[in-house]
Design an enzyme around this catalytic site. Structure first.
Site, PDB file in Angstrom:
ATOM      1  N   HIS A 131       0.835  -1.202   0.000  1.00  0.00           N
ATOM      2  CA  HIS A 131       0.000   0.000   0.000  1.00  0.00           C
ATOM      3  C   HIS A 131       0.874   1.258   0.000  1.00  0.00           C
ATOM      4  O   HIS A 131       0.683   2.168  -0.818  1.00  0.00           O
ATOM      5  CB  HIS A 131      -0.906  -0.023   1.231  1.00  0.00           C
ATOM      6  CG  HIS A 131      -1.735   1.203   1.417  1.00  0.00           C
ATOM      7  ND1 HIS A 131      -3.043   1.288   1.010  1.00  0.00           N
ATOM      8  CD2 HIS A 131      -1.440   2.406   1.983  1.00  0.00           C
ATOM      9  CE1 HIS A 131      -3.517   2.494   1.300  1.00  0.00           C
ATOM     10  NE2 HIS A 131      -2.557   3.186   1.902  1.00  0.00           N
ATOM     11  N   GLU A 132       1.850   1.299   0.906  1.00  0.00           N
ATOM     12  CA  GLU A 132       2.712   2.477   1.020  1.00  0.00           C
ATOM     13  C   GLU A 132       3.626   2.614  -0.197  1.00  0.00           C
ATOM     14  O   GLU A 132       3.914   3.726  -0.646  1.00  0.00           O
ATOM     15  CB  GLU A 132       3.535   2.409   2.306  1.00  0.00           C
ATOM     16  CG  GLU A 132       2.713   2.424   3.584  1.00  0.00           C
ATOM     17  CD  GLU A 132       1.895   3.699   3.745  1.00  0.00           C
ATOM     18  OE1 GLU A 132       2.311   4.751   3.215  1.00  0.00           O
ATOM     19  OE2 GLU A 132       0.830   3.637   4.383  1.00  0.00           O
ATOM     20  N   HIS A 135       1.699   4.327  -2.912  1.00  0.00           N
ATOM     21  CA  HIS A 135       1.663   5.778  -2.692  1.00  0.00           C
ATOM     22  C   HIS A 135       2.919   6.434  -3.272  1.00  0.00           C
ATOM     23  O   HIS A 135       2.854   7.462  -3.952  1.00  0.00           O
ATOM     24  CB  HIS A 135       1.591   6.090  -1.198  1.00  0.00           C
ATOM     25  CG  HIS A 135       0.221   6.087  -0.614  1.00  0.00           C
ATOM     26  ND1 HIS A 135      -0.853   6.741  -1.189  1.00  0.00           N
ATOM     27  CD2 HIS A 135      -0.257   5.534   0.535  1.00  0.00           C
ATOM     28  CE1 HIS A 135      -1.934   6.574  -0.423  1.00  0.00           C
ATOM     29  NE2 HIS A 135      -1.597   5.849   0.628  1.00  0.00           N
ATOM     30  N   GLU A 191      -6.183   7.021  -1.564  1.00  0.00           N
ATOM     31  CA  GLU A 191      -6.173   5.854  -0.691  1.00  0.00           C
ATOM     32  C   GLU A 191      -6.699   4.623  -1.441  1.00  0.00           C
ATOM     33  O   GLU A 191      -6.161   3.524  -1.304  1.00  0.00           O
ATOM     34  CB  GLU A 191      -7.028   6.113   0.555  1.00  0.00           C
ATOM     35  CG  GLU A 191      -6.343   6.947   1.609  1.00  0.00           C
ATOM     36  CD  GLU A 191      -5.139   6.239   2.186  1.00  0.00           C
ATOM     37  OE1 GLU A 191      -5.289   5.193   2.826  1.00  0.00           O
ATOM     38  OE2 GLU A 191      -4.015   6.731   1.963  1.00  0.00           O
TER      39      GLU A 191
END
Length: 261
Positions: A131-132, A135, A191
């Site tokens: 997830h990070e 980003h 997100e």
């Protein structure tokens, strides 16, 4: 005068900065510059943590995080369309704070608290990391920065939610995160993109994507608990988890196609 006006408009619209990426470039916050700034901040973070004996390089928690890091890197590189090669590096910081982020250019920072307090499996660690990484690969922090004028705002927000929780670490770690934009809350759309990208990345790396659901269910149980710094920038709720469940079949297909491992 026009440049100052544009910077002012970006700074007063921190929750809707989609048009400010160009302004970020104008202000010197282009991809190469942000990556370089993140590398410098990361090095400072590592040096400070090492001097204070808060850099974890050998515990079982570190090994779990490092294993996920090594497995995800090749697939993260395949996703990189920034035009800048990422120099992936990992720092694991000894702290009860529930937090993790990936700064521009591939600088991964994990706090031991997110693994230990949530009792994360390696697959759930991979869900956080994927997830990070998404980003960072999609330069969401750059979109949130909008312009160098937002740096002070980012630092203030970052320290307000996490500074008191990382006393033994000093300010280097939170400064790294906030100064390159990851201290600001991401929009719902960003997100969602990170959720989808993380699901696919972990599936390609051989991690069961269902672990992403259990991860965010654990996050949801944390709520506003003290030390849950990551929830200040990554709110967890039922709508988010339901959206991820809808994206799960595509990720499971990738996971199963490689034999479920």
């Amino acid at each position: 005068m026009k440049k100052k006006l544009l910077l002012s408009l970006c700074a007063t619209s921190a929750l809707a900065i989609s048009g400010c990426t160009t302004v970020a470039d104008m202000a010197g916050a282009d991809s190469a510059t942000l990556n370089m700034s993140a590398a410098q901040g990361f090095n400072k973070t590592v040096q400070e943590a090492r001097s204070k004996n808060t850099l974890d390089t050998s515990s079982a928690t570190y090994k779990k995080i490092y294993s996920a890091f090594v497995k995800l890197k090749p697939y993260a590189d395949q996703m990189n369309q920034t035009g800048q090669k990422f120099d992936w590096q990992l720092a694991v910081l000894k702290s009860d704070t529930i937090n993790a982020y990936v700064a521009p250019g591939g600088k991964v920072v994990f706090y031991t608290g997110i693994v230990n307090k949530l009792n994360l499996s390696e697959a759930e660690v991979a869900a956080v990391m994927g997830h990070e990484m998404t980003h960072a690969l999609e330069e969401h922090s750059k979109q949130k920065l909008g312009a160098q004028a937002l740096t002070n705002l980012a630092v203030g927000i970052g320290k307000s939610y996490a500074g008191s929780q990382i006393g033994e670490l000093g300010n280097a770690a939170i400064d790294l995160g906030s100064q390159v934009g990851v201290g600001l809350p991401y929009s719902r759309s960003l997100e969602s993109r990170a959720d989808q990208g993380g699901l696919m990345m972990m599936a390609r790396a051989g991690y069961n994507p269902q672990a992403s659901i259990t991860l965010w269910e654990k996050m949801a149980k944390q709520g506003g608990a003290q030390g849950s710094a990551i929830l200040s920038t990554h709110p967890s709720d039922a709508a988010r988890i339901n959206a991820m469940k809808k994206n799960l079949p595509a990720a499971m297909a990738v996971y199963n196609a490689r034999g479920g491992k």
